[in-house]
Design an enzyme around this catalytic site. Structure first.
Site, mmCIF file in Angstrom:
data_model
loop_
_atom_site.group_PDB
_atom_site.id
_atom_site.type_symbol
_atom_site.label_atom_id
_atom_site.label_comp_id
_atom_site.label_asym_id
_atom_site.label_seq_id
_atom_site.Cartn_x
_atom_site.Cartn_y
_atom_site.Cartn_z
ATOM 1 N N MET A 17 -6.605 3.280 14.992
ATOM 2 C CA MET A 17 -7.331 1.930 14.870
ATOM 3 C C MET A 17 -8.361 2.146 16.044
ATOM 4 O O MET A 17 -8.472 2.711 17.025
ATOM 5 C CB MET A 17 -6.496 0.593 15.373
ATOM 6 C CG MET A 17 -5.575 0.201 14.439
ATOM 7 S SD MET A 17 -4.392 -1.254 15.073
ATOM 8 C CE MET A 17 -3.395 -0.224 16.178
ATOM 9 N N GLN A 70 -6.834 11.813 13.531
ATOM 10 C CA GLN A 70 -7.200 11.285 12.254
ATOM 11 C C GLN A 70 -8.727 11.682 11.941
ATOM 12 O O GLN A 70 -9.614 11.311 12.875
ATOM 13 C CB GLN A 70 -7.249 10.022 12.110
ATOM 14 C CG GLN A 70 -7.372 9.574 10.605
ATOM 15 C CD GLN A 70 -7.458 8.037 10.164
ATOM 16 O OE1 GLN A 70 -8.299 7.292 10.777
ATOM 17 N NE2 GLN A 70 -6.606 7.267 9.276
ATOM 18 N N CYS A 101 -10.111 3.000 5.558
ATOM 19 C CA CYS A 101 -11.203 2.239 6.267
ATOM 20 C C CYS A 101 -12.038 1.181 5.415
ATOM 21 O O CYS A 101 -12.714 1.855 4.286
ATOM 22 C CB CYS A 101 -12.198 3.139 7.055
ATOM 23 S SG CYS A 101 -13.129 2.134 8.231
ATOM 24 N N LYS A 141 -3.958 8.644 4.515
ATOM 25 C CA LYS A 141 -3.860 7.192 4.578
ATOM 26 C C LYS A 141 -4.824 6.485 3.952
ATOM 27 O O LYS A 141 -5.824 6.885 3.699
ATOM 28 C CB LYS A 141 -4.004 6.623 6.175
ATOM 29 C CG LYS A 141 -3.677 5.094 6.235
ATOM 30 C CD LYS A 141 -3.472 4.702 7.732
ATOM 31 C CE LYS A 141 -2.994 3.264 7.730
ATOM 32 N NZ LYS A 141 -3.961 2.215 7.596
#
Length: 370
Positions: A17, A70, A101, A141
């Site tokens: 995040m 990430q 995202c 992801k």
């Protein structure tokens, strides 16, 4: 759950995040229980250009293993170079690639949750990343797709498995949903059925340890990714550890215990950034999350969220009623922004041809952090 050579138990991953999952926050979460804790989003272009801010963001505590980073990128060549840099210079032990995202500055360049629509481009990026990774596991992801008319997660999962990706995580919302509505856990089950050969992790609407257990039982997924549920609540990872070890205990900190965690969080941020001003300013976003559900007046909340120094912050924290009990359901549930979007910002003509793998020179972001 196994990701590459790493055994991950309990099967829990802290979601990357932006502006949140830096080294101080990961430290607070890791102290509560086991799992895999992933860094903020690092932009591949900024990394290969050795941008000073980006290099500073790849900061891990001495005992942090495995070190998970990430990466976000759109150009297969740049992504490959970035992964090679991570592997060859020992910057991390695991690379996760961001295809989830939903923020406009990312999707309007064709990145994040927009990118899997371009199947050939996705395949080229994954092939370059895996080839450059050496022994490091590469995971991804992603979201279900851009919207309900442009779902991509099943194709993307199959491509990932074919290209040697070690695991896939699905945030069971579309990009247009942003963080609104309800996560579609059935999509996680469908993805698991589509790619049984690699671990599938589920993400979305995990607000408690019981939610995580329920998701795994319902979908058959191999693990869970926890994002907004741990905002202002790092002890959620203690609950998850207890739940996956069959223990019924759940953390119910008093306001005094929460205040102590807030104080330590701010102190860790100051230490990390090497600047009291920077650390205290960065902490401000966390105040509302920590105090969710507690009876704390507007003036006290405002004072904490505008404290100019550690000393002032400590003074205000000391005035909170330390014996106020955990507020229960009032502190649970959605945290952070949850409003869906009217549309997803995409490059002109992005939806015209899913096989077009052209990469715009402006596609790569220059700075990290989402």
């Amino acid at each position: 759950m196994k990701i590459g050579a790493f055994e991950v138990w309990p099967p829990v991953v802290l979601a990357p995040m932006a502006g949140v999952t830096n080294a101080p926050f990961r430290t607070l979460c890791r102290e509560q229980g086991g799992g895999l804790y992933v860094s903020e989003m690092i932009t591949t272009r900024a990394l290969v250009e050795r941008n000073a801010k980006t290099l500073a963001m790849i900061r891990f505590e001495p005992g942090e293993r495995p070190r998970s980073v990430q990466l976000y990128g759109v150009d297969p060549t740049v992504v490959g170079r970035a992964v090679a840099m991570v592997a060859e210079e020992g910057l991390a032990d695991h690379v996760d690639l961001n295809f989830g995202c939903p923020v406009p500055k990312v999707t309007r360049r064709g990145g994040g949750s927009a990118l899997p629509y371009k199947r050939d481009l996705l395949r080229r990026i994954l092939r370059a990343a895996v080839a450059a990774s050496g022994t490091l596991p590469v995971t991804i992801k992603m979201r279900k797709g851009i919207d309900d008319d442009h779902l991509t997660y099943l194709d993307a999962g199959r491509i990932a498995a074919e290209e040697g990706v070690s695991a896939v995580a699905l945030h069971a919302r579309t990009a247009v949903q942003h963080y609104g509505g309800t996560a579609d856990w059935d999509a996680i089950a469908r993805l698991k059925d589509a790619v049984p050969q690699i671990p599938v992790l589920g993400n979305g609407d995990i607000w408690s340890a019981d939610d995580a257990v329920r998701m795994m039982r319902r979908t058959g997924c191999d693990g869970v990714v926890v994002g907004r549920g741990c905002l202002g609540r790092p002890w959620l990872f203690r609950d998850l550890d207890d739940a996956f070890h069959g223990r019924s205990e759940r953390a119910r900190p008093t306001l005094g215990e929460v205040a102590a965690t807030m104080r330590r969080h701010a102190e860790l941020l100051v230490e990390c950034f090497g600047s009291e001003t920077h650390g205290v300013l960065d902490f401000r976003k966390h105040v509302g999350w920590y105090l969710k559900g507690f009876t704390v007046g507007a003036d006290a909340r405002r004072a904490l969220a505008t404290a100019p120094s550690l000393d002032v912050l400590r003074e205000h924290l000391a005035t909170l009623p330390a014996d106020q009990p955990w507020p229960g359901e009032a502190a649970d549930g959605p945290r952070g922004k949850s409003t869906p979007r009217d549309r997803v910002h995409l490059p002109d003509g992005w939806l015209d041809d899913p096989c077009d793998g052209t990469v715009s020179p402006e596609a790569e972001l220059e700075t990290s952090g989402g």
